[in-house]
Motif scaffolding. Structure first.
Motif, PDB file in Angstrom:
ATOM      1  N   ASN A 194       0.750  -1.271   0.047  1.00  0.00           N
ATOM      2  CA  ASN A 194      -0.161   0.046   0.196  1.00  0.00           C
ATOM      3  C   ASN A 194       0.952   1.221   0.081  1.00  0.00           C
ATOM      4  O   ASN A 194       0.525   2.266  -0.790  1.00  0.00           O
ATOM      5  N   ALA A 195       1.984   1.279   0.724  1.00  0.00           N
ATOM      6  CA  ALA A 195       2.981   2.365   0.699  1.00  0.00           C
ATOM      7  C   ALA A 195       3.672   2.613  -0.604  1.00  0.00           C
ATOM      8  O   ALA A 195       3.693   3.627  -1.138  1.00  0.00           O
ATOM      9  N   ILE A 196       4.084   1.536  -1.140  1.00  0.00           N
ATOM     10  CA  ILE A 196       4.714   1.619  -2.442  1.00  0.00           C
ATOM     11  C   ILE A 196       3.892   2.284  -3.437  1.00  0.00           C
ATOM     12  O   ILE A 196       4.075   3.236  -4.227  1.00  0.00           O
ATOM     13  N   SER A 197       2.533   1.571  -3.427  1.00  0.00           N
ATOM     14  CA  SER A 197       1.621   2.060  -4.503  1.00  0.00           C
ATOM     15  C   SER A 197       1.293   3.450  -4.250  1.00  0.00           C
ATOM     16  O   SER A 197       1.048   4.227  -5.265  1.00  0.00           O
ATOM     17  N   GLY A 198       1.070   3.771  -3.135  1.00  0.00           N
ATOM     18  CA  GLY A 198       0.571   5.387  -2.670  1.00  0.00           C
ATOM     19  C   GLY A 198       1.917   6.303  -3.304  1.00  0.00           C
ATOM     20  O   GLY A 198       1.685   7.300  -3.676  1.00  0.00           O
ATOM     21  N   ALA A 199       2.990   5.660  -3.125  1.00  0.00           N
ATOM     22  CA  ALA A 199       4.279   6.452  -3.408  1.00  0.00           C
ATOM     23  C   ALA A 199       4.281   6.801  -4.830  1.00  0.00           C
ATOM     24  O   ALA A 199       4.752   7.683  -5.367  1.00  0.00           O
ATOM     25  N   HIS A 200       3.851   5.629  -5.587  1.00  0.00           N
ATOM     26  CA  HIS A 200       3.925   5.685  -7.277  1.00  0.00           C
ATOM     27  C   HIS A 200       2.763   6.836  -7.624  1.00  0.00           C
ATOM     28  O   HIS A 200       3.107   7.502  -8.644  1.00  0.00           O
ATOM     29  N   ASN A 201       1.741   7.049  -6.689  1.00  0.00           N
ATOM     30  CA  ASN A 201       0.774   7.831  -7.367  1.00  0.00           C
ATOM     31  C   ASN A 201       1.451   9.204  -7.022  1.00  0.00           C
ATOM     32  O   ASN A 201       0.853  10.144  -7.531  1.00  0.00           O
ATOM     33  N   LEU A 202       2.300   9.400  -6.391  1.00  0.00           N
ATOM     34  CA  LEU A 202       2.965  10.820  -6.280  1.00  0.00           C
ATOM     35  C   LEU A 202       4.093  11.235  -6.932  1.00  0.00           C
ATOM     36  O   LEU A 202       4.788  12.353  -6.933  1.00  0.00           O
ATOM     37  N   THR A 203       4.631  10.377  -8.064  1.00  0.00           N
ATOM     38  CA  THR A 203       5.422  10.505  -8.811  1.00  0.00           C
ATOM     39  C   THR A 203       5.147  11.554 -10.122  1.00  0.00           C
ATOM     40  O   THR A 203       6.085  12.051 -10.724  1.00  0.00           O
ATOM     41  N   ALA A 204       3.991  11.575 -10.299  1.00  0.00           N
ATOM     42  CA  ALA A 204       3.509  12.489 -11.372  1.00  0.00           C
ATOM     43  C   ALA A 204       3.883  13.947 -10.724  1.00  0.00           C
ATOM     44  O   ALA A 204       3.777  14.283  -9.584  1.00  0.00           O
ATOM     45  N   PHE A 205       4.230  14.967 -11.756  1.00  0.00           N
ATOM     46  CA  PHE A 205       4.799  16.149 -11.408  1.00  0.00           C
ATOM     47  C   PHE A 205       3.796  16.925 -10.547  1.00  0.00           C
ATOM     48  O   PHE A 205       4.440  17.505  -9.484  1.00  0.00           O
ATOM     49  N   GLY A 206       2.578  17.169 -10.774  1.00  0.00           N
ATOM     50  CA  GLY A 206       1.643  17.930  -9.991  1.00  0.00           C
ATOM     51  C   GLY A 206       1.314  17.380  -8.500  1.00  0.00           C
ATOM     52  O   GLY A 206       1.681  18.026  -7.771  1.00  0.00           O
ATOM     53  N   ASN A 207       1.217  15.753  -8.716  1.00  0.00           N
ATOM     54  CA  ASN A 207       1.191  15.338  -7.371  1.00  0.00           C
ATOM     55  C   ASN A 207       2.245  15.513  -6.374  1.00  0.00           C
ATOM     56  O   ASN A 207       2.171  15.574  -5.252  1.00  0.00           O
ATOM     57  N   TYR A 208       3.488  15.294  -7.031  1.00  0.00           N
ATOM     58  CA  TYR A 208       4.599  15.267  -6.372  1.00  0.00           C
ATOM     59  C   TYR A 208       4.790  16.746  -5.685  1.00  0.00           C
ATOM     60  O   TYR A 208       5.199  16.953  -4.296  1.00  0.00           O
ATOM     61  N   ASN A 209       4.623  17.800  -6.376  1.00  0.00           N
ATOM     62  CA  ASN A 209       5.026  19.054  -5.792  1.00  0.00           C
ATOM     63  C   ASN A 209       3.647  19.677  -4.902  1.00  0.00           C
ATOM     64  O   ASN A 209       4.059  20.069  -3.882  1.00  0.00           O
ATOM     65  N   ARG A 210       2.569  18.951  -5.058  1.00  0.00           N
ATOM     66  CA  ARG A 210       1.604  19.099  -3.922  1.00  0.00           C
ATOM     67  C   ARG A 210       2.017  18.376  -2.600  1.00  0.00           C
ATOM     68  O   ARG A 210       1.886  19.105  -1.455  1.00  0.00           O
ATOM     69  N   ALA A 211       2.432  17.183  -2.755  1.00  0.00           N
ATOM     70  CA  ALA A 211       3.008  16.503  -1.668  1.00  0.00           C
ATOM     71  C   ALA A 211       4.080  17.084  -0.929  1.00  0.00           C
ATOM     72  O   ALA A 211       4.276  17.188   0.363  1.00  0.00           O
ATOM     73  N   LYS A 212       5.075  17.637  -1.773  1.00  0.00           N
ATOM     74  CA  LYS A 212       6.303  18.442  -1.218  1.00  0.00           C
ATOM     75  C   LYS A 212       5.882  19.621  -0.441  1.00  0.00           C
ATOM     76  O   LYS A 212       6.505  19.799   0.627  1.00  0.00           O
ATOM     77  N   SER A 213       4.943  20.285  -1.095  1.00  0.00           N
ATOM     78  CA  SER A 213       4.464  21.427  -0.236  1.00  0.00           C
ATOM     79  C   SER A 213       3.868  21.097   1.122  1.00  0.00           C
ATOM     80  O   SER A 213       3.821  21.887   2.084  1.00  0.00           O
ATOM     81  N   ALA A 214       2.866  20.052   1.070  1.00  0.00           N
ATOM     82  CA  ALA A 214       2.174  19.706   2.209  1.00  0.00           C
ATOM     83  C   ALA A 214       3.172  19.231   3.375  1.00  0.00           C
ATOM     84  O   ALA A 214       2.848  19.399   4.325  1.00  0.00           O
ATOM     85  N   GLY A 215       4.324  18.553   2.744  1.00  0.00           N
ATOM     86  CA  GLY A 215       5.093  17.932   3.902  1.00  0.00           C
ATOM     87  C   GLY A 215       6.176  18.838   4.299  1.00  0.00           C
ATOM     88  O   GLY A 215       7.069  18.822   5.282  1.00  0.00           O
ATOM     89  N   GLY A 216       6.329  19.864   3.742  1.00  0.00           N
ATOM     90  CA  GLY A 216       7.232  20.865   3.901  1.00  0.00           C
ATOM     91  C   GLY A 216       8.800  20.491   3.611  1.00  0.00           C
ATOM     92  O   GLY A 216       9.708  21.044   4.065  1.00  0.00           O
ATOM     93  N   GLY A 217       8.826  19.641   2.645  1.00  0.00           N
ATOM     94  CA  GLY A 217      10.163  19.281   2.014  1.00  0.00           C
ATOM     95  C   GLY A 217       9.987  18.057   1.074  1.00  0.00           C
ATOM     96  O   GLY A 217       9.488  17.884  -0.058  1.00  0.00           O
ATOM     97  N   GLU A 218      10.855  17.193   1.808  1.00  0.00           N
ATOM     98  CA  GLU A 218      11.047  15.944   1.124  1.00  0.00           C
ATOM     99  C   GLU A 218       9.531  15.107   0.965  1.00  0.00           C
ATOM    100  O   GLU A 218       8.853  15.150   2.012  1.00  0.00           O
ATOM    101  N   VAL A 219       9.311  14.313   0.133  1.00  0.00           N
ATOM    102  CA  VAL A 219       8.199  13.502   0.012  1.00  0.00           C
ATOM    103  C   VAL A 219       8.819  12.008   0.429  1.00  0.00           C
ATOM    104  O   VAL A 219       9.242  11.036  -0.432  1.00  0.00           O
TER     105      VAL A 219
END
Length: 327
Positions: A194-219
């Motif tokens: 589940n963790a690996i699958s969820g992480a792959h959903n964040l590899t897209a450019f927009g999703n990654y940037n939103r996750a990076k902003s929400a997390g304050g840095g690294e995803v």
């Protein structure tokens, strides 16, 4: 697609030679040869992302940066250079080149290769190709000496460094089976995948940037697999970087900010907080007691009082609650 002509093939070979000479002369600390690869022009630009962004808006600025790096490590670097996936397009005296550059240490064959994605704009001057624009995006995780491996969405291991290979032999929570990463206990696999699958959903450019902003840095986030027979937590980390998903080990200290929040909210004592920090690093209770210089029974008492204050019944519940606190 039409086949390239002899002239085009010769031009492609000449461009490849310039690209190879650039990195080879840099590693050899041969400034004279290195300078022959470039154009000193007001249009020159360089953009590098190698852990930090570095932009040079002139050739002089770029040279200063490069020569400072050479001066910091003046001895020639013994390494093998490989250019992969080279694509070249030529039009009106300009050439666009994209490729992956892999530099492997010749003196230490176990060293992790340096892997970067590159773009070069070259211009033909006086019958010679020279570089006018330099773009380089490195993959820092491919250079790390810490244990790290890359996984596909189904858990297949796509890349792994030697440190991860060694870690898997000692880490009780994960194992390789037919090239696929699995939890050592089948009941833990759902959490891992589940963790690996969820992480792959964040590899897209927009999703990654939103996750990076929400997390304050690294995803990056921890995965609590379960407890071993001695009560120690089996913990690994999933990280999204370079549009890839990596599994990391030994990153428990990254929960320190969340633990600070939990300490403040639930009024944990210093002794109780110290136990929590060590447990979050995957230590068994006996190991934590030894580090703190107390008996195992004392450590168990501290941990039990933490459970009572927070309202959890196990180390797994405790760690999942800590993970849930944003920083």
């Amino acid at each position: 697609m039409p086949q390239p002509t002899i002239t085009e093939l010769n031009e492609h070979d000449a461009i490849r030679k310039v690209l190879e000479t650039d990195i080879e002369s840099y590693l050899a600390r041969d400034r004279g040869t290195w300078l022959t690869c470039w154009i000193d022009d007001t249009r020159f630009r360089s953009v590098m992302e190698c852990g930090t962004m570095q932009i040079a808006r002139s050739f002089d600025e770029f040279c200063r940066n490069v020569f400072e790096a050479m001066d910091a490590e003046p001895d020639p670097v013994q390494a093998n250079v490989r250019i992969d996936n080279l694509e070249i397009q030529i039009s009106d005296g300009l050439a666009w080149a994209t490729y992956e550059e892999i530099v492997t240490s010749a003196s230490n064959p176990r060293a992790t290769p340096s892997h970067s994605h590159n773009f070069r704009l070259l211009e033909r001057r006086n019958g010679e190709w020279r570089i006018l624009f330099h773009g380089c995006w490195a993959e820092p995780l491919r250079d790390t000496e810490d244990p790290a491996l890359e996984v596909a969405v189904d858990g297949r291991v796509l890349w792994m460094n030697d440190a991860a290979d060694m870690e898997l032999k000692n880490f009780g929570g994960l194992a390789l089976s037919n090239g696929k990463l699995r939890a050592s206990k089948p009941s833990w696999n759902a959490e891992l995948y589940n963790a690996i699958s969820g992480a792959h959903n964040l590899t897209a450019f927009g999703n990654y940037n939103r996750a990076k902003s929400a997390g304050g840095g690294e995803v990056k986030y921890p995965v609590v697999l379960g407890e071993n027979e001695d009560g120690g937590l089996m913990l690994c980390w999933v990280k999204v970087s370079d549009a890839r998903v990596y599994i990391l080990f030994g990153q428990g200290s990254d929960l320190s900010k969340q633990i600070d929040v939990v300490q403040a909210i639930f009024a944990l004592s210093k002794a109780q907080t110290d136990i929590v920090r060590l447990i979050a690093k995957g230590m068994e209770l006996s190991e934590a007691a030894k580090v703190l210089g107390v008996t195992k029974n004392t450590a168990r008492t501290h941990l039990r009082r933490v459970f009572e204050k927070i309202g959890v019944n196990s180390q797994i519940e405790l760690l999942r609650l800590i993970i849930g606190f944003s920083t």
